[in-house]
Design an enzyme around this catalytic site. Structure first.
Site, PDB file in Angstrom:
ATOM      1  N   CYS A 160      45.253  27.670 -44.068  1.00 19.65           N
ATOM      2  CA  CYS A 160      44.003  26.900 -44.126  1.00 19.65           C
ATOM      3  C   CYS A 160      44.253  25.419 -44.392  1.00 19.65           C
ATOM      4  O   CYS A 160      43.432  24.574 -44.021  1.00 19.65           O
ATOM      5  CB  CYS A 160      43.079  27.484 -45.186  1.00 19.65           C
ATOM      6  SG  CYS A 160      42.411  29.096 -44.726  1.00 19.65           S
TER       7      CYS A 160
ATOM      8  N   ASP B 203      55.315  55.815 -51.701  1.00 21.14           N
ATOM      9  CA  ASP B 203      54.465  57.008 -51.648  1.00 21.14           C
ATOM     10  C   ASP B 203      55.326  58.199 -51.239  1.00 21.14           C
ATOM     11  O   ASP B 203      56.439  58.046 -50.748  1.00 21.14           O
ATOM     12  CB  ASP B 203      53.263  56.820 -50.730  1.00 21.14           C
ATOM     13  CG  ASP B 203      53.652  56.491 -49.302  1.00 21.14           C
ATOM     14  OD1 ASP B 203      54.845  56.538 -48.983  1.00 21.14           O
ATOM     15  OD2 ASP B 203      52.755  56.179 -48.504  1.00 21.14           O
TER      16      ASP B 203
ATOM     17  N   GLN C  84      44.299  65.435 -56.496  1.00 18.22           N
ATOM     18  CA  GLN C  84      43.623  65.896 -55.285  1.00 18.22           C
ATOM     19  C   GLN C  84      42.361  66.677 -55.664  1.00 18.22           C
ATOM     20  O   GLN C  84      42.003  66.758 -56.832  1.00 18.22           O
ATOM     21  CB  GLN C  84      44.585  66.743 -54.444  1.00 18.22           C
ATOM     22  CG  GLN C  84      45.667  65.947 -53.729  1.00 18.22           C
ATOM     23  CD  GLN C  84      45.134  65.095 -52.585  1.00 18.22           C
ATOM     24  OE1 GLN C  84      43.975  65.204 -52.184  1.00 18.22           O
ATOM     25  NE2 GLN C  84      45.984  64.228 -52.051  1.00 18.22           N
TER      26      GLN C  84
ATOM     27  N   GLY D 175      55.047  60.530 -48.940  1.00 18.44           N
ATOM     28  CA  GLY D 175      55.139  60.958 -47.541  1.00 18.44           C
ATOM     29  C   GLY D 175      54.113  61.996 -47.159  1.00 18.44           C
ATOM     30  O   GLY D 175      53.899  62.265 -45.973  1.00 18.44           O
ATOM     31  N   GLY D 176      53.432  62.579 -48.155  1.00 22.15           N
ATOM     32  CA  GLY D 176      52.454  63.628 -47.860  1.00 22.15           C
ATOM     33  C   GLY D 176      51.308  63.160 -46.988  1.00 22.15           C
ATOM     34  O   GLY D 176      50.896  63.848 -46.049  1.00 22.15           O
ATOM     35  N   PHE D 177      50.785  61.966 -47.269  1.00 21.74           N
ATOM     36  CA  PHE D 177      49.643  61.472 -46.494  1.00 21.74           C
ATOM     37  C   PHE D 177      50.029  61.187 -45.050  1.00 21.74           C
ATOM     38  O   PHE D 177      49.259  61.456 -44.130  1.00 21.74           O
ATOM     39  CB  PHE D 177      49.057  60.212 -47.137  1.00 21.74           C
ATOM     40  CG  PHE D 177      47.925  59.625 -46.335  1.00 21.74           C
ATOM     41  CD1 PHE D 177      46.676  60.230 -46.341  1.00 21.74           C
ATOM     42  CD2 PHE D 177      48.109  58.491 -45.557  1.00 21.74           C
ATOM     43  CE1 PHE D 177      45.632  59.709 -45.582  1.00 21.74           C
ATOM     44  CE2 PHE D 177      47.072  57.962 -44.802  1.00 21.74           C
ATOM     45  CZ  PHE D 177      45.823  58.572 -44.819  1.00 21.74           C
TER      46      PHE D 177
ATOM     47  N   HIS E  54      47.263  34.131 -44.553  1.00 22.41           N
ATOM     48  CA  HIS E  54      45.934  33.855 -45.113  1.00 22.41           C
ATOM     49  C   HIS E  54      45.333  35.088 -45.772  1.00 22.41           C
ATOM     50  O   HIS E  54      44.831  35.020 -46.900  1.00 22.41           O
ATOM     51  CB  HIS E  54      44.982  33.346 -44.028  1.00 22.41           C
ATOM     52  CG  HIS E  54      43.553  33.370 -44.478  1.00 22.41           C
ATOM     53  ND1 HIS E  54      43.008  32.418 -45.307  1.00 22.41           N
ATOM     54  CD2 HIS E  54      42.570  34.293 -44.262  1.00 22.41           C
ATOM     55  CE1 HIS E  54      41.748  32.734 -45.585  1.00 22.41           C
ATOM     56  NE2 HIS E  54      41.462  33.860 -44.955  1.00 22.41           N
TER      57      HIS E  54
ATOM     58  N   CYS F 286      39.622  27.924 -49.053  1.00 23.78           N
ATOM     59  CA  CYS F 286      40.955  28.509 -49.271  1.00 23.78           C
ATOM     60  C   CYS F 286      42.035  27.436 -49.290  1.00 23.78           C
ATOM     61  O   CYS F 286      41.983  26.461 -48.520  1.00 23.78           O
ATOM     62  CB  CYS F 286      41.249  29.531 -48.162  1.00 23.78           C
ATOM     63  SG  CYS F 286      42.835  30.363 -48.336  1.00 23.78           S
TER      64      CYS F 286
ATOM     65  N   CYS G 151      45.412  28.282 -48.968  1.00 24.94           N
ATOM     66  CA  CYS G 151      46.648  28.857 -48.438  1.00 24.94           C
ATOM     67  C   CYS G 151      47.283  27.922 -47.406  1.00 24.94           C
ATOM     68  O   CYS G 151      46.654  26.980 -46.908  1.00 24.94           O
ATOM     69  CB  CYS G 151      46.389  30.234 -47.824  1.00 24.94           C
ATOM     70  SG  CYS G 151      45.638  30.206 -46.181  1.00 24.94           S
TER      71      CYS G 151
ATOM     72  N   ASP H  71      46.434  49.744 -52.683  1.00 23.10           N
ATOM     73  CA  ASP H  71      47.250  49.370 -51.528  1.00 23.10           C
ATOM     74  C   ASP H  71      46.464  49.667 -50.271  1.00 23.10           C
ATOM     75  O   ASP H  71      45.616  50.558 -50.248  1.00 23.10           O
ATOM     76  CB  ASP H  71      48.576  50.146 -51.511  1.00 23.10           C
ATOM     77  CG  ASP H  71      48.398  51.575 -51.007  1.00 23.10           C
ATOM     78  OD1 ASP H  71      48.348  51.789 -49.784  1.00 23.10           O
ATOM     79  OD2 ASP H  71      48.296  52.486 -51.856  1.00 23.10           O
TER      80      ASP H  71
ATOM     81  N   GLY I 149      43.677  61.598 -51.155  1.00 25.36           N
ATOM     82  CA  GLY I 149      42.675  62.422 -50.496  1.00 25.36           C
ATOM     83  C   GLY I 149      41.310  61.798 -50.380  1.00 25.36           C
ATOM     84  O   GLY I 149      40.322  62.501 -50.126  1.00 25.36           O
TER      85      GLY I 149
ATOM     86  N   ASP J 169      52.247  65.582 -52.364  1.00 30.80           N
ATOM     87  CA  ASP J 169      50.928  66.212 -52.457  1.00 30.80           C
ATOM     88  C   ASP J 169      50.512  66.751 -51.104  1.00 30.80           C
ATOM     89  O   ASP J 169      51.077  66.386 -50.068  1.00 30.80           O
ATOM     90  CB  ASP J 169      49.885  65.212 -52.962  1.00 30.80           C
ATOM     91  CG  ASP J 169      49.722  64.022 -52.011  1.00 30.80           C
ATOM     92  OD1 ASP J 169      50.741  63.559 -51.453  1.00 30.80           O
ATOM     93  OD2 ASP J 169      48.589  63.549 -51.824  1.00 30.80           O
TER      94      ASP J 169
END
Length: 364
Positions: free
Chosen positions: A303, A89, A183, A91-93, A329, A298, A300, A260, A210, A143
């Site tokens: 589990c 990303d 945005q 870095g703006g956020f 998990h 599950c 995994c 994400d 945003g 942004d």
């Protein structure tokens, strides 16, 4: 970069993103590796889960360890020993969310480091070049993220500046796959303007920023649904910072491809597990003698080998193994959910799958 749209089931869709000889099946959830690591697990463990892509944070890596060290150690993939697709990303956020911003100017964002208070200026050109130099596969334009609630005039000003910064980012990029960030806060006409302006620049993909910054969920869904109608179908659509399973299902329904969020890893460290019946707070005393796995459906590693009672003990004793087991998990749960989403889109059964999932989810 190439994006192949393989199947649509109403607006939900599945495809393949190919970049730098790496492929990602979409819809895809990308765990967050803020400082070039997904907290608590190794790249081999990610591979065993079936992970194909992660997000790392340009702001954090810019400050520590910096481009020189990452480059000298072979770039991000070598640095992390991770061969999947890496998205960065801009870095703006982080500058917005961490309360670091000192001043926004046309040149860029002036901020103070959360590490040592040192002052830095992030410009669109610097952000893009940094992301390229450290070797990310997909990078994003700088942004200006604006708080909620906000005046429409302020949202327009931030959107317009984001557009101008996007143009500078596009001019600065050398060879990387670059996503523009849409945005406009919760104002549909501003979001429409942002989409139109970015599409005119022909980015490799389009990210939505945003959102999930304090607005009511109904507004979030309204904007997501609207954007799903107007972002070009032939490019990947990336909904940034979007994490709860039920929200991802709604976003897939609107036609989004990439997601994400820190939620599965962060919540694991607090003792919360995602299950087919909804979130489970393993640290609660109710589970201290519980012999069942975290999720009985599950498969995994966690589990298959450990009980709720044991993991509760680890979490309440602050043993790092507890957080690791829940992280494994939770990430497996997310990967499995995305695989089922893709399967049901392919089979034209996504709508019924979503309905059945939501009916069961929350009945723990």
């Amino acid at each position: 970069m190439e994006f192949k749209l393989l199947k649509e089931d109403n607006k939900a869709r599945c495809g393949i993103i190919s970049v730098n000889e790496r492929e990602v099946k979409t819809p895809c959830f990308c765990p967050v590796g803020t400082s070039a690591t997904v907290k608590g697990i190794t790249p081999d463990e990610l591979l065993a889960i079936g992970n194909e892509a992660i997000l790392v944070n340009a702001y954090h890596l810019f400050l520590r360890p910096g481009r020189e060290i990452i480059s000298s150690l072979g770039g991000l993939h070598s640095f992390m020993n991770y061969n999947g697709l890496i998205i960065t990303d801009s870095g703006g956020f982080q500058i917005f969310s961490l309360g670091l911003l000192r001043k926004i100017t046309e040149e860029g964002a002036l901020f103070s480091s959360h590490f040592d208070g040192s002052i830095h200026l992030f410009t669109p050109e610097l952000s893009v070049r940094f992301q390229e130099e450290i070797g990310a596969d997909i990078i994003t334009s700088l942004d200006e993220c604006i708080k909620y609630p906000c005046e429409k005039g302020d949202a327009k000003e931030a959107k317009d500046r984001t557009t101008r910064w996007a143009k500078r980012s596009k001019m600065a990029v050398l060879s990387s796959s670059l996503f523009g960030i849409i945005q406009g806060s919760v104002f549909k006409d501003l979001r429409r303007e942002s989409v139109d302006e970015l599409v005119d620049m022909d980015f490799d993909g389009y990210a939505v920023g945003g959102l999930c910054v304090g607005e009511p969920k109904e507004l979030t869904y309204e904007i997501i649904s609207y954007l799903g109608e107007i972002i070009p179908k032939d490019k990947p659509r990336y909904l940034m910072g979007f994490g709860p399973p039920e929200d991802i299902l709604d976003a897939v329904s609107a036609g989004f491809d990439l997601f994400d969020c820190v939620m599965p890893t962060r919540q694991a460290r607090t003792g919360m597990a995602f299950t087919s019946k909804g979130p489970l707070i393993v640290r609660n005393a109710f589970y201290k003698e519980d012999k069942k796995p975290v999720d009985e459906t599950c498969l995994c590693y966690t589990c298959r080998n450990y009980s709720r009672g044991y993991i509760r003990h680890l979490i309440n004793q602050d043993e790092m193994l507890g957080a690791r087991l829940l992280t494994l998990h939770n990430l497996y749960f997310y990967h499995n959910l995305m695989a089922k989403i893709r399967e049901n889109i392919t089979n034209n059964t996504f709508s019924s799958f979503k309905k059945d999932f939501l009916k069961e989810y929350g009945n723990i």
